[in-house]
Design an enzyme around this catalytic site. Sequence first.
Site, PDB file in Angstrom:
ATOM      1  N   ASP A 141      -7.752  -8.911   5.328  1.00 20.57           N
ATOM      2  CA  ASP A 141      -8.939  -8.866   6.547  1.00 20.57           C
ATOM      3  C   ASP A 141      -9.554  -7.612   6.845  1.00 20.57           C
ATOM      4  OD1 ASP A 141      -6.492  -7.845   7.886  1.00 20.57           O
ATOM      5  OD2 ASP A 141      -7.890  -7.823   9.830  1.00 20.57           O
ATOM      6  N   PHE A 176      -9.796  -0.223  -0.163  1.00 20.56           N
ATOM      7  CA  PHE A 176      -9.540  -1.197   0.915  1.00 20.56           C
ATOM      8  C   PHE A 176     -10.114  -2.480   0.370  1.00 20.56           C
ATOM      9  CE2 PHE A 176     -10.113  -3.546   4.727  1.00 20.56           C
ATOM     10  CZ  PHE A 176      -9.018  -3.137   5.384  1.00 20.56           C
ATOM     11  N   ASP A 210       0.988  -1.146   0.083  1.00 23.79           N
ATOM     12  CA  ASP A 210      -0.072   0.029   0.058  1.00 23.79           C
ATOM     13  C   ASP A 210       0.927   1.276   0.025  1.00 23.79           C
ATOM     14  OD1 ASP A 210      -2.043   1.797   0.347  1.00 23.79           O
ATOM     15  OD2 ASP A 210      -2.901   0.924   2.377  1.00 23.79           O
TER      16      ASP A 210
HETATM   17  P1  IMP Z   1       1.711  -0.538   3.789  1.00 27.44           P
HETATM   18  O1  IMP Z   1       2.730  -0.698   4.809  1.00 27.44           O
HETATM   19  O2  IMP Z   1       0.998   0.706   3.846  1.00 27.44           O
HETATM   20  O3  IMP Z   1       2.366  -1.028   2.569  1.00 27.44           O
HETATM   21  O4  IMP Z   1       0.685  -1.762   4.189  1.00 27.44           O
HETATM   22  C1  IMP Z   1       0.753  -2.882   3.917  1.00 27.44           C
HETATM   23  C2  IMP Z   1      -0.002  -3.508   5.152  1.00 27.44           C
HETATM   24  O5  IMP Z   1      -1.276  -3.041   5.567  1.00 27.44           O
HETATM   25  C3  IMP Z   1      -0.356  -4.957   4.498  1.00 27.44           C
HETATM   26  O6  IMP Z   1       0.559  -5.988   4.685  1.00 27.44           O
HETATM   27  C4  IMP Z   1      -1.820  -5.143   5.019  1.00 27.44           C
HETATM   28  O7  IMP Z   1      -1.810  -6.259   6.077  1.00 27.44           O
HETATM   29  C5  IMP Z   1      -2.548  -3.959   5.468  1.00 27.44           C
HETATM   30  N1  IMP Z   1      -3.188  -3.333   4.274  1.00 27.44           N
HETATM   31  C6  IMP Z   1      -2.878  -2.215   3.491  1.00 27.44           C
HETATM   32  N2  IMP Z   1      -3.911  -2.228   2.554  1.00 27.44           N
HETATM   33  C7  IMP Z   1      -4.825  -2.958   2.927  1.00 27.44           C
HETATM   34  C8  IMP Z   1      -6.412  -3.255   2.397  1.00 27.44           C
HETATM   35  O8  IMP Z   1      -6.793  -2.658   1.265  1.00 27.44           O
HETATM   36  N3  IMP Z   1      -7.134  -4.374   2.985  1.00 27.44           N
HETATM   37  C9  IMP Z   1      -6.272  -4.988   3.847  1.00 27.44           C
HETATM   38  N4  IMP Z   1      -5.132  -4.801   4.433  1.00 27.44           N
HETATM   39  C10 IMP Z   1      -4.441  -3.892   3.981  1.00 27.44           C
END
Ligand code: IMP
Length: 195
Positions: free
Chosen positions: A174, A167, A118
């Site tokens: 989840d 999302f 993300d």
């Molecule tokens: P980041 O550190 O912003 O890249 O987010 C990564 C973590 O956030 C992922 O490993 C997911 O566990 C959670 N995450 C980010 N976006 C989503 C989503 O759309 N649905 C569910 N979990 C998410």
Amino acid sequence: MRNFLYILLFCFCSICWADSTMDLLIPSTAIAQRLQEVGMQIDKQYKNEELVVVMVMKGALVVTADLIRNLHIPVSVEFVRAKSYGKNGTSQGKLTITGLDDFNVKGKNVLIVDDIFDSGTTMKALVNIFKAKKTKSLRSLVLLLKQVPYETGYRPDHVLFEIPNRFVIGYGLDYKESFRELPGIYAFKDDKPPF
Ligand code: IMP
Ligand code: MG
């Protein structure tokens, strides 16, 4: 026999319910096909050398289980736990990573597997931590990459699908610990969570 029919009915009802309250973004058949393609690429990359697959719990549980069954090289699996989402389920909080001291990857080929990239904060932090562990090689794989501006300047080596900035749930991902069991990737209708 009767139990089997109940299970079938339960699966059918949950899929119908998912379809009326959620948009299906990626069906399970498309995921299975991408995993076969990426599995072949990974087999070629490591040329029969052993690979340590580091699963980022809990979201990467399902994709890791299906990925390793598409590999034909010697594989071992380790896991770390990363947590960043707060109580409300869709907004990010402080990142914590645990379980890093439970295994040794010095001199080994490591592939970090996460469910979704993300902001990239989680993967970038993990890559930096594993770099310091003096692995033989280090690559990353994510099931999904959200089309958002890259904040970290890092991009995973393998991306199975790029998705819009919504999302998403299912196939391990989840919302408040629910929906990990859905076979495909879904988003809530109008992006409104049900609870
Ligand atoms: P980041 O550190 O912003 O890249 O987010 C990564 C973590 O956030 C992922 O490993 C997911 O566990 C959670 N995450 C980010 N976006 C989503 C989503 O759309 N649905 C569910 N979990 C998410
Ligand atoms: Mg995660």
